[in-house]
Design an enzyme around this catalytic site. Sequence first.
Site, PDB file in Angstrom:
ATOM      1  N   ASP A 163     -21.328  21.007 -10.787  1.00 41.07           N
ATOM      2  CA  ASP A 163     -19.886  20.747 -10.759  1.00 41.07           C
ATOM      3  C   ASP A 163     -19.621  19.246 -10.801  1.00 41.07           C
ATOM      4  OD1 ASP A 163     -19.358  23.401 -10.629  1.00 41.07           O
ATOM      5  OD2 ASP A 163     -18.542  23.428  -8.596  1.00 41.07           O
TER       6      ASP A 163
ATOM      7  N   THR B 115     -11.841  28.535  -9.304  1.00 34.52           N
ATOM      8  CA  THR B 115     -11.024  29.273  -8.335  1.00 34.52           C
ATOM      9  C   THR B 115      -9.549  28.999  -8.574  1.00 34.52           C
ATOM     10  OG1 THR B 115     -12.823  29.017  -6.744  1.00 34.52           O
ATOM     11  CG2 THR B 115     -10.712  29.737  -5.872  1.00 34.52           C
TER      12      THR B 115
END
Length: 557
Positions: A392, A97
């Site tokens: 992640d 992001t």
Amino acid sequence: MISGGTPILVLKEGTRRDRGKGAQFSNIAAAKAVADAVRSTLGPRGMDKMLVDSLGDVVITNDGVTILKEIDIEHPAAKMLVEVAKTQDEESGDGTTTAVILAGELLKRAEDLIEQNVHPTVIAQGYRMAADTAVETLRGVAKDVDHKDTKRLSEIAQTSMISKSASAHRAHLADVAVRAVRAVAERVGDRWEVDDDNIQVTKKQGGSISDTEVVDGIIVDKERVHPGMPRRVDNAKIALVDTALEVKKTEFDARIEISDPAQLQAFLQEEENMLRTMVDQIKASGANVLFAQKGIDDLAQHFLAKEGVFAVRRVKKSDMEKLAKATGGRVVTKLDELAKDDLGKAKQVYEKKIGDDKMSFVTGAKNPKAVSILVRGGTEHVVDEVERSIEDATSVVAGAIEDGKFVTGGGSSAMEVSLALREYAPSVGGREQMAIEAFADAAEVLPRTLAENAGLDPIDTLIDLRKEHKKGKVHAGVNVFTGKITDMLAQKVLEPIRVGTQAVISATDASVMILRIDDVIAAKTGGAPMPPGGEGMGGPGGMGGMGGMGGMGAGEF
């Protein structure tokens, strides 16, 4: 093109073309629309997106790359920002992001410069110089982390999960990620390397997120093929077979005529003998566990059960490779060549019921450099999001171990980059200075977005943050929970240096590539409808009608 009053058609009829600033602004608008789509997901106070595909399947996530992969984007410039997210995900596993928002902001700032008639190649040159300085700045503020420092590694893992829906369980999940990564980390020369493929993530709906655990070995999402087989095998000698334990069908059409019942009996007896021979070959090698990539005939299952062999069929190729790596075995394609040396070894192979399904566990393997993480959660969507969180976390821990350095989050590193670029810009001079200053402004989008998503005043937050950094507090960042500027090192908001440097590099590359486009020539589509907003690519609707690429105008998907 007209020559002597006669029009000459160079491009096919129906081809659309947009040139100059019209093309640049259209591309920038599309890229900004993509950045805006994920902007509200940034930070601990970021929101999730619900993505519903044409079949009605639902994905609920705030993972940037997952959102952009699921959205059906057609605009070519917008697709470049999806590539930014994919690159960021592959290289550092987190910060997708961040990278997309930064790329969108760089293009937004470039738009202002283009309107002031600064040439796009000058902006591109300034951006590249700024990116090099930004990476140097990040390396300058980075701190060291050792692979043995599990506390620090856990803090890095927790930071990557703090914005996810699984954040309530982040301490437990971070511990799982750190244990898994440290188990597979290998010393190569003077540095550490972590192969993500050695960590198998298996998800199973049911239980609680806190039931997620590390298994020292491999989990195969299959059960034994026959109830008469042993449920547990100690000191397992494992045969890995990439062939079917079935009577082979002929490759060509064949018809067998049987005129006598005795012939039928002989025929069936021969089939049985072939299957028995296969089982005997497995038993002769000394194997007491069999993992087959293909099928196992019902009769072969019976013979294997009689011999006390634990057998699993139709195992995925990726699982077979992990089993081979973990147990030290070799995958054999011809049964008559299966030898004792081809067998893998493990302390235990057993079947265990997880939720409604039975799974096979291979633990105490010969090579401990292969572990599994069993992900649990209340619903399918929760399990999927926990899996993304774990991936992640393992990626950032692996990055921290490999690079040995981390930086602080909360917008602190971005503000440090912004200040460094403002100091650097005057020394460059010329019009590139304007581009470098634009990059410095763009870097501030990260703390500003964090503040916006937390409901704070972005202008006041940026002013306070700049003031703290001017005092030399390099780790000062936005605390989205209190609304104050606090020390991110003390708050344990940490990320590997790779996340920041890769975000800068990939965002710069994408924005420079988009800025250098001044002509878009698009083939006629096969009757696709025009997007709302009008004629041609320069109209308010943007680049409609582009061959396989049209549809997403300025600010619309």
